[in-house]
Design an enzyme around this catalytic site. Sequence first.
Site, PDB file in Angstrom:
ATOM      1  N   LYS A 170     -13.941  32.963 188.715  1.00  0.00           N
ATOM      2  CA  LYS A 170     -14.120  32.528 187.080  1.00  0.00           C
ATOM      3  C   LYS A 170     -14.963  34.644 186.474  1.00  0.00           C
ATOM      4  O   LYS A 170     -15.512  34.533 187.550  1.00  0.00           O
ATOM      5  CB  LYS A 170     -15.379  31.629 186.308  1.00  0.00           C
ATOM      6  CG  LYS A 170     -16.458  31.884 185.219  1.00  0.00           C
ATOM      7  CD  LYS A 170     -17.539  31.228 184.913  1.00  0.00           C
ATOM      8  CE  LYS A 170     -17.638  30.810 183.556  1.00  0.00           C
ATOM      9  NZ  LYS A 170     -19.040  30.423 183.354  1.00  0.00           N
TER      10      LYS A 170
ATOM     11  N   TYR B 220     -17.860  33.144 191.178  1.00  0.00           N
ATOM     12  CA  TYR B 220     -18.183  33.491 189.589  1.00  0.00           C
ATOM     13  C   TYR B 220     -18.753  34.180 189.520  1.00  0.00           C
ATOM     14  O   TYR B 220     -19.530  34.763 189.681  1.00  0.00           O
ATOM     15  CB  TYR B 220     -19.028  32.139 189.454  1.00  0.00           C
ATOM     16  CG  TYR B 220     -20.253  31.845 188.224  1.00  0.00           C
ATOM     17  CD1 TYR B 220     -19.402  32.676 186.876  1.00  0.00           C
ATOM     18  CD2 TYR B 220     -21.200  31.248 187.773  1.00  0.00           C
ATOM     19  CE1 TYR B 220     -20.277  32.191 185.758  1.00  0.00           C
ATOM     20  CE2 TYR B 220     -21.327  31.518 186.562  1.00  0.00           C
ATOM     21  CZ  TYR B 220     -20.947  32.562 186.216  1.00  0.00           C
ATOM     22  OH  TYR B 220     -21.750  31.541 184.656  1.00  0.00           O
TER      23      TYR B 220
END
Length: 308
Positions: free
Chosen positions: A172, A142
Amino acid sequence: MTPRKKLQGLVAATITPMTPDGQVNLLVIRQYVDYLVSKQNVKSVFVNGTTGEGLSLSIQERKRLAEEWVCQGKDKLDHVIIQVGALSLPESQELARHAAAIGASGIAVIAPFFFKPTNKDELIAFLEKVASEAPAVPFYYYHIPPLTGVKIRIEELLDGIKERIPSFQGVKFSSTDLLDLAQCINKNKREQFAFLYGVDEQLLSALAIGADGAVGSTYNYLGGKNNLMLQAFAKPDLALARKYQFLTGEFLNFVIKLGFGVAQTKAVMTFVSGIPMGPPRLPLIAASEEFIVKAKAKLDSIVWPKGD
């Protein structure tokens, strides 16, 4: 759920519902799942991330939320990705083991951001230690440098990452650095990594350079509109796709000028879905009534393309 299906399309960064006195409200998660699937056509979720106030929750709260999303998402959702990153390595490892034990589709890890990794090797060492606690679970990094301050380029991070983290499946990517994203996509075609963009107001730009989809808070309440943008882009009907992006951007630009964050996202989701999301956890403060009135009026005023 189908753990080995590639993560793509729209993924809702879930909000953590809370009671008026600030306790996590698990009772509305079933309704929340049904709303995403039936009203927004969104069938994947990213739990305990930024929108979900994950780093403001206790370990036990995060575990209970993960369990409820996996339970309620069974046979309804394609993916339930649990964000297990924490400032403490042992806590992150504990959350990774727990996510594996409850059958999560994948785990994601945000970089620690108090004592920060300053180079690729330090970051990989942390991620590797977490991923190794759930070796059979797809692992995602992330990347959100505006919040973490960790600005290690993903192009650099991905070089040789499968050798260190065999379960690594993608990123992400919550940064506006589209050059970095483009290099990642171009250089890793053989790996079949999933690249999910995390800046909702710029999604169409990311799609144009090959992003597989997106993870974002907007897809909780404008998922249907953004799915239509994805469909238009795939046809391809770029003019129509632009209309959807411009209109989503018009709303986000309006609320950002008012002051827009997790607390305001909770308010918007509440008035759009009818599901009470409650207040945020301190130090965040609930959205003002003035914000709610103005945001609702703006959203109601938007004229979406005919046929929608």
